[in-house]
Scaffold this active site. Sequence first.
Site, short mmCIF file in Angstrom:
data_model
loop_
_atom_site.label_atom_id
_atom_site.label_comp_id
_atom_site.label_asym_id
_atom_site.label_seq_id
_atom_site.Cartn_x
_atom_site.Cartn_y
_atom_site.Cartn_z
N SER A 64 0.92 -1.17 0.03
CA SER A 64 -0.13 -0.11 0.00
C SER A 64 1.01 1.35 -0.01
O SER A 64 1.88 1.01 0.51
CB SER A 64 -0.74 0.01 1.21
OG SER A 64 -1.50 1.17 1.26
N TYR A 71 -2.53 -1.32 10.05
CA TYR A 71 -2.45 -1.27 8.86
C TYR A 71 -1.29 -0.79 8.16
O TYR A 71 -0.56 -1.70 7.24
CB TYR A 71 -3.68 -0.70 8.17
CG TYR A 71 -3.66 -0.69 6.76
CD1 TYR A 71 -4.42 -2.00 6.26
CD2 TYR A 71 -3.41 0.31 5.46
CE1 TYR A 71 -4.67 -2.14 4.65
CE2 TYR A 71 -3.53 0.07 4.39
CZ TYR A 71 -4.23 -0.92 4.00
OH TYR A 71 -4.53 -1.16 2.68
#
Lengths: 248, 264
Positions: free
Chosen positions: B140, B153
Amino acid sequence: MTGKVAIVTGGGRGIGRAVVTRLVADGYKVVTCGRSTRPDDLGYQVDWVLGNVAKADDAARIVEVAAALGPVALLVNNAGVQVEKTTRDSTDADWDLVIGANCRGVFNMCRAVLPGMETQGGAIVNIGSISGHVADPSMALYNASKAFVHGLTRSIAVDHGPNVRCNAVCPGWIMTEMAEDAFALASDPQAAMKDALARHPVGRMGTPEDIANIVAWLGSDQASYVSGVTFTVDGGMTAASPLNPGLF
Amino acid sequence: MILKGKTALVTGGRGGIGRAICARFLREGATVYAADLNEAGSLGAHDEDGTRFVRLDVTSEAAARSAMAQVGADEGKLDILVNAAGIEIEKTIEDTTLEEWNLSFAVNVTGTFLTSKYALPLMRAAAKSGNSASIINFGSYDGFIADPGLAAYCATKGAVHALTRAMACDHGPEGIRVNAICPGYIDTPMLQSFFTGDGSGAGGKPIGELQQAVRDVHPMRTYGTPDDIANLVNWLASDEARYASGQLWVLDGGLSAQVQQMRL
């Protein structure tokens, strides 16, 4: 470190001035330079050379003045300019100005100082920018020029060790006169400042002294194993995504 | 049809991005296994799409072994593995429970590890054809720079980036390429949950207003679609990308190319 010689380009004001002040306090003999006459408030112990680093002859002259005081132990390439334009709108004159000062100037100074520094030992600290990593809008040539500085920093570190260390500092938003003017001109200066502060994890904007602190450290023996790196000092701003839903 | 003759398995294959990847792989001629917790996945009920469903909880070693045994029995090889299964806990570390932290790593990191580990023998078999096999992990842009209130995350995605490079080094000599896609804001159920969830910064603002503000921060003035991700996954999966390995491919509409924008 009393008596070591340092050159700081563009030490008349802003970040450069803070670096000059710090290095003087640390005991360096400091030579600085600029394109205008010596500022009245510059400390008497600092040598001022009128010169433009974009010109190779001027750069060589600045280094000669410093070398006359002793081996140059530290070169801080701080002098720089910015033109707030996109690529489409930038003129040849803009290119000559920005690339001349920010790229050629750094190159000229490094090339002039390296022969002495390679034999005597020393450190170079270049002022890069977070804008060399990520783009500020409408600052095309400036952003690109700072990426050049980062690349040249690595090349010098690789080519001119072990006696020369070369590193770059990447400041974020530092409150200089230039930045203060920008906030003063905002449609709502208070809201602009509040928004800007919210984007800084440390809760404040940077000061020229914050940059002088890291420059002084990189120039010192504490950093004797540090070379070829670009250190960001931006209050944590670029650690966060540019998309901050909390600020909508 | 650049994936003709290839076999692919996509974890999270019934989710937002996974489903778009499966659909694209099918169009390109691949045999596609969609692996997910259940047949409907996070998007809910769906029409028959031509993929073969494999039940897979990526956090379970037994499930990974059995999913690969199924593919092995049917196909004897696996050319393409896409580790798209992922979850997102929207909290700072102070508010994150140990269970939430462990679950984040179990799905996003351990899931990538386990699925890849048990896929490797089948991928080596595929690479014997002379064409490289391809693993595509999901990192990401949050693995590079942080979004506020998304600590676990961000950490898992940083781990996936490092794991991607390590796997590329270890398995390149076996003809297996390993890359990671690093999406920015992509229109998925995960993003919509981010818009509406607590602590996401919505602050009671109408969703439409928030979405427009998000679009406006992107240089492309839009956020991405799962198809945008599928376009690059498809290329990385194909033999066109035979020299691409060990890289982190950011796909974010230019979002992370810029400095934070002050409102002057």
